[in-house]
Design a protein around this motif. Structure first.
Motif, PDB file in Angstrom:
ATOM      1  N   GLY A  41     -26.639  21.767 -53.149  1.00 41.37           N
ATOM      2  CA  GLY A  41     -26.363  20.548 -52.398  1.00 41.37           C
ATOM      3  C   GLY A  41     -26.303  20.826 -50.912  1.00 41.37           C
ATOM      4  N   PRO A  42     -26.299  19.781 -50.106  1.00 40.69           N
ATOM      5  CA  PRO A  42     -26.307  19.952 -48.648  1.00 40.69           C
ATOM      6  C   PRO A  42     -24.981  20.441 -48.079  1.00 40.69           C
ATOM      7  N   ASP A  43     -23.906  20.359 -48.843  1.00 37.86           N
ATOM      8  CA  ASP A  43     -22.584  20.705 -48.331  1.00 37.86           C
ATOM      9  C   ASP A  43     -22.071  22.025 -48.905  1.00 37.86           C
ATOM     10  N   GLY A  44     -22.982  22.958 -49.149  1.00 39.53           N
ATOM     11  CA  GLY A  44     -22.585  24.237 -49.716  1.00 39.53           C
ATOM     12  C   GLY A  44     -21.741  25.057 -48.752  1.00 39.53           C
ATOM     13  N   LEU A  45     -20.930  25.918 -49.324  1.00 43.37           N
ATOM     14  CA  LEU A  45     -20.102  26.805 -48.518  1.00 43.37           C
ATOM     15  C   LEU A  45     -20.984  27.698 -47.649  1.00 43.37           C
ATOM     16  N   SER A  46     -20.576  27.930 -46.413  1.00 46.53           N
ATOM     17  CA  SER A  46     -21.302  28.854 -45.544  1.00 46.53           C
ATOM     18  C   SER A  46     -21.017  30.283 -45.986  1.00 46.53           C
ATOM     19  N   LEU A  47     -21.853  31.205 -45.532  1.00 42.14           N
ATOM     20  CA  LEU A  47     -21.608  32.610 -45.840  1.00 42.14           C
ATOM     21  C   LEU A  47     -20.260  33.051 -45.278  1.00 42.14           C
ATOM     22  N   GLU A  48     -19.911  32.547 -44.101  1.00 44.05           N
ATOM     23  CA  GLU A  48     -18.607  32.877 -43.518  1.00 44.05           C
ATOM     24  C   GLU A  48     -17.464  32.380 -44.399  1.00 44.05           C
ATOM     25  N   ASP A  49     -17.596  31.152 -44.927  1.00 45.85           N
ATOM     26  CA  ASP A  49     -16.554  30.603 -45.801  1.00 45.85           C
ATOM     27  C   ASP A  49     -16.428  31.412 -47.085  1.00 45.85           C
ATOM     28  N   ILE A  50     -17.558  31.855 -47.613  1.00 48.12           N
ATOM     29  CA  ILE A  50     -17.561  32.604 -48.866  1.00 48.12           C
ATOM     30  C   ILE A  50     -16.881  33.956 -48.700  1.00 48.12           C
ATOM     31  N   MET A  51     -17.136  34.623 -47.569  1.00 54.88           N
ATOM     32  CA  MET A  51     -16.609  35.962 -47.379  1.00 54.88           C
ATOM     33  C   MET A  51     -15.173  35.986 -46.872  1.00 54.88           C
ATOM     34  N   ALA A  52     -14.717  34.902 -46.250  1.00 48.46           N
ATOM     35  CA  ALA A  52     -13.390  34.887 -45.614  1.00 48.46           C
ATOM     36  C   ALA A  52     -12.245  35.259 -46.559  1.00 48.46           C
ATOM     37  N   PRO A  53     -12.208  34.752 -47.816  1.00 52.45           N
ATOM     38  CA  PRO A  53     -11.085  35.120 -48.691  1.00 52.45           C
ATOM     39  C   PRO A  53     -11.083  36.582 -49.128  1.00 52.45           C
ATOM     40  N   LEU A  54     -12.172  37.291 -48.862  1.00 52.07           N
ATOM     41  CA  LEU A  54     -12.309  38.660 -49.350  1.00 52.07           C
ATOM     42  C   LEU A  54     -11.848  39.709 -48.349  1.00 52.07           C
ATOM     43  N   GLY A  55     -11.629  39.320 -47.104  1.00 49.27           N
ATOM     44  CA  GLY A  55     -11.186  40.287 -46.116  1.00 49.27           C
ATOM     45  C   GLY A  55     -11.705  39.960 -44.733  1.00 49.27           C
ATOM     46  N   THR A  56     -11.517  40.889 -43.820  1.00 44.78           N
ATOM     47  CA  THR A  56     -11.930  40.723 -42.429  1.00 44.78           C
ATOM     48  C   THR A  56     -13.336  41.273 -42.233  1.00 44.78           C
ATOM     49  N   ALA A  57     -14.170  40.518 -41.528  1.00 42.93           N
ATOM     50  CA  ALA A  57     -15.545  40.958 -41.300  1.00 42.93           C
ATOM     51  C   ALA A  57     -15.573  42.267 -40.517  1.00 42.93           C
ATOM     52  N   VAL A  58     -16.394  43.199 -40.982  1.00 35.53           N
ATOM     53  CA  VAL A  58     -16.549  44.495 -40.326  1.00 35.53           C
ATOM     54  C   VAL A  58     -17.402  44.319 -39.079  1.00 35.53           C
ATOM     55  N   SER A  59     -16.955  44.878 -37.971  1.00 33.59           N
ATOM     56  CA  SER A  59     -17.692  44.790 -36.718  1.00 33.59           C
ATOM     57  C   SER A  59     -18.369  46.120 -36.439  1.00 33.59           C
ATOM     58  N   TYR A  60     -19.699  46.105 -36.458  1.00 32.67           N
ATOM     59  CA  TYR A  60     -20.487  47.283 -36.114  1.00 32.67           C
ATOM     60  C   TYR A  60     -20.872  47.198 -34.634  1.00 32.67           C
ATOM     61  N   ARG A  61     -21.731  48.089 -34.189  1.00 29.03           N
ATOM     62  CA  ARG A  61     -22.179  48.045 -32.805  1.00 29.03           C
ATOM     63  C   ARG A  61     -23.033  46.825 -32.524  1.00 29.03           C
ATOM     64  N   PHE A  62     -23.596  46.229 -33.586  1.00 28.02           N
ATOM     65  CA  PHE A  62     -24.423  45.042 -33.415  1.00 28.02           C
ATOM     66  C   PHE A  62     -23.650  43.766 -33.698  1.00 28.02           C
ATOM     67  N   GLY A  63     -22.324  43.845 -33.936  1.00 27.75           N
ATOM     68  CA  GLY A  63     -21.521  42.669 -34.237  1.00 27.75           C
ATOM     69  C   GLY A  63     -21.165  42.593 -35.708  1.00 27.75           C
ATOM     70  N   THR A  64     -20.675  41.433 -36.122  1.00 28.16           N
ATOM     71  CA  THR A  64     -20.215  41.282 -37.500  1.00 28.16           C
ATOM     72  C   THR A  64     -21.287  40.737 -38.433  1.00 28.16           C
ATOM     73  N   GLN A  65     -22.429  40.324 -37.903  1.00 32.60           N
ATOM     74  CA  GLN A  65     -23.499  39.813 -38.731  1.00 32.60           C
ATOM     75  C   GLN A  65     -24.778  40.613 -38.474  1.00 32.60           C
ATOM     76  N   LEU A  66     -25.522  40.805 -39.530  1.00 39.11           N
ATOM     77  CA  LEU A  66     -26.772  41.553 -39.455  1.00 39.11           C
ATOM     78  C   LEU A  66     -27.858  40.738 -40.133  1.00 39.11           C
ATOM     79  N   VAL A  67     -28.986  40.548 -39.466  1.00 36.94           N
ATOM     80  CA  VAL A  67     -30.151  39.915 -40.082  1.00 36.94           C
ATOM     81  C   VAL A  67     -31.088  41.024 -40.529  1.00 36.94           C
ATOM     82  N   GLN A  68     -31.298  41.114 -41.826  1.00 44.11           N
ATOM     83  CA  GLN A  68     -32.153  42.148 -42.396  1.00 44.11           C
ATOM     84  C   GLN A  68     -33.557  41.586 -42.578  1.00 44.11           C
TER      85      GLN A  68
END
Length: 255
Positions: A41-68
């Motif tokens: 559906g159009p109102d799906g949880l964002s990736l940020e919303d999905i990961m938030a209950p699992l812990g704090t985002a890891v920050s690498y030298r490129f930031g907390t998000q990586l596009v593979q």
């Protein structure tokens, strides 16, 4: 709740749910060590919303998000199209990484599957002699990509491949296979006290049992899907894909 599924074919069938809230993805992640959230559906949880209950985002030298995706001229195998062998990120990153979340933005028609092997399935299927060998060794890992990973001040990690599953209390596999041999791979690995040839022989045997149908699920991507994996309960890798094929995933890791 059954947390001891020992056949990945059953886990792969059950470890799916919708992406819209409320979603049972946390329960399924706990049950299987991974979960696939389908775009529903159009109102799906964002990736940020999905990961938030699992812990704090890891920050690498490129930031907390990586596009593979493919990056011409890179020395990092994440941005190439070749296969990546089975491994867990928790032992290869300077920062603790418990969960990996991947969102599919573009998917190839063929190849590029994310490969997921369940630890409980591996220990239920692999020969007892191999399991006992793994209990008695330690493996050293090193990075081949200077400037990408944060340097480890304590030196290369040396890790026992058999550890305790934090959910079930049973065995879990914490390993990175340096097989087949590839000097351009992000990392190298060797069994402490064994020759290079002996290490490769053992890695090849482990790979054989990690990739049987009872143990490994090959996830073929569709745009809009999110895959979450628990580094302490599953081992993962990537199938090769064509250099002309689009494959683009957005990733957030949490400790």
């Amino acid at each position: 709740m059954d947390l001891t599924t020992t056949d990945m074919r059953r886990s792969a069938a059950d470890a799916r749910c919708g992406r819209s809230a409320p979603s049972p993805y946390l329960e399924k992640l706990r049950r299987h060590g991974f979960v696939v959230l389908e775009p529903d559906g159009p109102d799906g949880l964002s990736l940020e919303d999905i990961m938030a209950p699992l812990g704090t985002a890891v920050s690498y030298r490129f930031g907390t998000q990586l596009v593979q995706e493919q990056r011409p001229g890179t020395d990092n195998s994440q941005f190439r199209t070749g296969a990546i062998p089975m491994h867990v990120d928790a032992i290869l990153n300077a920062h603790p990484v418990r969960y990996i979340g991947l969102e599919c933005l573009e998917a190839p028609d063929e190849g590029g599957e994310t490969l997921i092997a369940g630890s409980s399935a591996f220990f239920a299927t692999a020969p007892a002699e191999l399991v006992e060998t793994l209990r008695g060794i330690r493996i050293e890992y090193w990075s081949r990509v200077s400037g990408f990973y944060v340097e480890r001040p304590g030196g290369n990690p040396v890790v026992a491949p058999v550890q305790v599953d934090p959910v079930t209390g049973g065995d879990t596999l914490q390993i990175g296979l340096d097989y087949p041999e590839d000097p351009e791979r992000n990392y190298g690995a060797a069994v402490v006290g064994r020759t290079k040839e002996q290490s490769l022989e053992l890695f090849a045997l482990v790979d054989r049992w990690l990739t049987v149908p009872e143990v490994m699920y090959a996830h073929r991507w569709r745009v809009g899907q999110v895959l979450v994996m628990d580094n302490q309960r599953v081992v993962h890798g990537r199938a090769a894909y064509c250099v002309d094929a689009p494959r683009k995933l957005r990733r957030i890791s949490v400790g």
